[in-house]
Motif scaffolding. Structure first.
Motif, mmCIF file in Angstrom:
data_model
loop_
_atom_site.group_PDB
_atom_site.id
_atom_site.type_symbol
_atom_site.label_atom_id
_atom_site.label_comp_id
_atom_site.label_asym_id
_atom_site.label_seq_id
_atom_site.Cartn_x
_atom_site.Cartn_y
_atom_site.Cartn_z
ATOM 1 N N ASP A 84 0.347 -16.601 -31.458
ATOM 2 C CA ASP A 84 -0.123 -17.054 -30.149
ATOM 3 C C ASP A 84 0.861 -18.063 -29.553
ATOM 4 N N PHE A 85 1.318 -18.995 -30.381
ATOM 5 C CA PHE A 85 2.289 -19.981 -29.915
ATOM 6 C C PHE A 85 3.585 -19.292 -29.487
ATOM 7 N N GLU A 86 4.096 -18.391 -30.341
ATOM 8 C CA GLU A 86 5.354 -17.707 -30.045
ATOM 9 C C GLU A 86 5.251 -16.875 -28.769
ATOM 10 N N ARG A 87 4.151 -16.193 -28.581
ATOM 11 C CA ARG A 87 3.947 -15.382 -27.377
ATOM 12 C C ARG A 87 3.962 -16.279 -26.130
ATOM 13 N N ALA A 88 3.292 -17.422 -26.217
ATOM 14 C CA ALA A 88 3.217 -18.338 -25.072
ATOM 15 C C ALA A 88 4.562 -18.999 -24.786
ATOM 16 N N VAL A 89 5.267 -19.438 -25.808
ATOM 17 C CA VAL A 89 6.534 -20.141 -25.583
ATOM 18 C C VAL A 89 7.607 -19.183 -25.080
ATOM 19 N N THR A 90 7.616 -17.954 -25.546
ATOM 20 C CA THR A 90 8.631 -17.004 -25.080
ATOM 21 C C THR A 90 8.359 -16.528 -23.658
ATOM 22 N N ALA A 91 7.196 -16.804 -23.120
ATOM 23 C CA ALA A 91 6.884 -16.444 -21.735
ATOM 24 C C ALA A 91 7.418 -17.478 -20.738
ATOM 25 N N ILE A 92 7.901 -18.594 -21.226
ATOM 26 C CA ILE A 92 8.447 -19.644 -20.351
ATOM 27 C C ILE A 92 9.897 -19.275 -20.032
ATOM 28 N N PRO A 93 10.218 -19.035 -18.766
ATOM 29 C CA PRO A 93 11.563 -18.550 -18.420
ATOM 30 C C PRO A 93 12.696 -19.495 -18.807
ATOM 31 N N GLU A 94 12.460 -20.783 -18.810
ATOM 32 C CA GLU A 94 13.523 -21.742 -19.128
ATOM 33 C C GLU A 94 13.809 -21.845 -20.628
ATOM 34 N N VAL A 95 12.941 -21.280 -21.445
ATOM 35 C CA VAL A 95 13.153 -21.280 -22.895
ATOM 36 C C VAL A 95 14.107 -20.143 -23.232
ATOM 37 N N GLN A 96 15.239 -20.484 -23.825
ATOM 38 C CA GLN A 96 16.257 -19.483 -24.138
ATOM 39 C C GLN A 96 16.233 -19.033 -25.587
ATOM 40 N N VAL A 97 15.862 -19.921 -26.483
ATOM 41 C CA VAL A 97 15.875 -19.591 -27.906
ATOM 42 C C VAL A 97 14.622 -20.176 -28.542
ATOM 43 N N VAL A 98 13.971 -19.384 -29.398
ATOM 44 C CA VAL A 98 12.832 -19.856 -30.177
ATOM 45 C C VAL A 98 13.153 -19.557 -31.637
ATOM 46 N N GLN A 99 13.190 -20.608 -32.458
ATOM 47 C CA GLN A 99 13.502 -20.450 -33.872
ATOM 48 C C GLN A 99 12.364 -21.024 -34.708
ATOM 49 N N HIS A 100 11.796 -20.191 -35.584
ATOM 50 C CA HIS A 100 10.794 -20.647 -36.539
ATOM 51 C C HIS A 100 11.587 -21.188 -37.724
#
Length: 152
Positions: A84-100
């Motif tokens: 749920d967190f990953e889905r929400a954070v990757t929907a933010i256009p200014e977020v370029q990279v998400v690393q767990h």
């Protein structure tokens, strides 16, 4: 792991520096004919050594002059899934990279903003409202040195 010879490594190094090189230009750099180089590129792509080619923008030149790395700790495990967190954070256009990641924080994310005021707006309205958000630590990028990859 893919078996690579010296020519394969030379091709990959050259493509890391400039992915727009034609097979002919690349072949001239590594000592192959255009058809032989093209076959190598195709084989490396089919085997997964080349996962894609990307256009690199100068984001500061197009109005996004601030880069911020956020360390995020999920605060309500169990009530909010990581998906749920990953889905929400990757929907933010200014977020370029998400690393767990493993460590003090659960996630490290890279955010591009126009300026500090824009980053503050993104942080307050988008990041801090994410499901399960807990502790957040921000590090503003001051400068960056790009080093050659492991084949370089």
């Amino acid at each position: 792991m893919i078996a690579l010879d010296d020519t394969d490594r030379a091709i990959l190094r050259a493509l890391e520096q400039d992915a727009t090189l034609s097979a002919g230009a690349l072949g001239r750099r590594v000592g192959l004919s255009q058809p032989a180089c093209w076959r190598r590129i195709q084989r490396l792509t089919e085997q997964g050594a080349i996962a894609g080619r990307r256009l690199e923008l100068d984001l500061a030149a197009v109005g996004f002059g601030v880069t911020v790395f956020l360390g995020i700790k999920i605060g309500t495990r169990g009530r909010v899934s990581l998906e749920d967190f990953e889905r929400a954070v990757t929907a933010i256009p200014e977020v370029q990279v998400v690393q767990h990641v493993l460590g003090v924080f659960d996630y490290r994310i890279k955010v591009r903003a126009r300026d500090i005021a824009d980053f503050e707006r993104i942080l307050r309205r988008r990041i801090l409202t994410l499901p399960g958000i807990g502790q957040v630590e921000a590090n503003v990028l001051l400068s960056e040195e790009r080093l050659p990859g492991p084949l370089g």
